[in-house]
Write a protein that holds these residues in place. Sequence first.
Motif, PDB file in Angstrom:
ATOM      1  N   LYS A   3       0.926  -1.151   0.149  1.00 12.96           N
ATOM      2  CA  LYS A   3       0.415   0.121   0.251  1.00 12.96           C
ATOM      3  C   LYS A   3       0.926   1.214   0.275  1.00 12.96           C
ATOM      4  O   LYS A   3       1.445   1.384   1.046  1.00 12.96           O
ATOM      5  N   ASP A  25      -3.111   0.886  -3.598  1.00 12.56           N
ATOM      6  CA  ASP A  25      -3.294  -0.780  -3.490  1.00 12.56           C
ATOM      7  C   ASP A  25      -3.365  -1.856  -3.782  1.00 12.56           C
ATOM      8  O   ASP A  25      -3.840  -2.295  -4.819  1.00 12.56           O
ATOM      9  N   ALA A  30      -6.134   3.643  -5.892  1.00 16.08           N
ATOM     10  CA  ALA A  30      -7.518   2.883  -4.702  1.00 16.08           C
ATOM     11  C   ALA A  30      -8.093   4.636  -4.439  1.00 16.08           C
ATOM     12  O   ALA A  30      -9.252   4.236  -4.198  1.00 16.08           O
ATOM     13  N   SER A  41      -3.851   8.598   6.578  1.00 17.32           N
ATOM     14  CA  SER A  41      -3.963   7.144   5.997  1.00 17.32           C
ATOM     15  C   SER A  41      -2.262   6.569   6.416  1.00 17.32           C
ATOM     16  O   SER A  41      -1.832   5.171   6.107  1.00 17.32           O
ATOM     17  N   CYS A  45       0.091   2.178   5.402  1.00 14.05           N
ATOM     18  CA  CYS A  45       0.856   3.291   3.739  1.00 14.05           C
ATOM     19  C   CYS A  45       2.288   1.974   4.604  1.00 14.05           C
ATOM     20  O   CYS A  45       3.212   2.263   5.272  1.00 14.05           O
TER      21      CYS A  45
END
Length: 189
Positions: A3, A25, A30, A41, A45
């Motif tokens: 990711k 992703d 994504a 996020s 990752c």
Amino acid sequence: MAKVLIKNGLVISPTGVIANDVLIDGEKIAAVGAPGWFESSEQGCDKVIDAKGKYVIPGGVDVHTHMELPFGGTNASDDFETGTRAAAWGGTTTIIDFVIPGVKQPIMDAYKQWREWAKKSAGDYSFHVAITWWDQSVSDDMGALVQDHGVNSFKHFMAYKNAIMCDDETLVNSFRRAAELGALCTVHA
């Protein structure tokens, strides 16, 4: 699959250039959002890339390549490894190569040979398959290629007489079969 967050980049899209973050992703985009949108996020990752001041573009697709093609007593200078590596350096991440069977060679045999060669590809690939002769096995193989292998494009040569040039019967039968299968036909005039 990793990711990856690419943040602060200048994203190239069909509508223009805009500062955005891109979340990848695996091998898929994504999400795309305004800078900072994915800050929360970052923890999830595997990699975060700061692309401030840099362009972020999708990979290109070259729909007409000839890797390892044997023709006229010689072979194409690039194989799937060298050709796709060179393409990637130029931003092309996917190629669509032409499977061109030899005279009266079963098209599934040619397709399998190209798949074997393509195992060393450095990028994504797909195939167009040339129809160079006709009998029931060609019709059956066209069906298998479309239904089981994702091939949806067939090439027909109106050049190279006494080698891979289609006669009228081959053209008509192949075009009809492609129409039944919902596949595309191309012609090298």
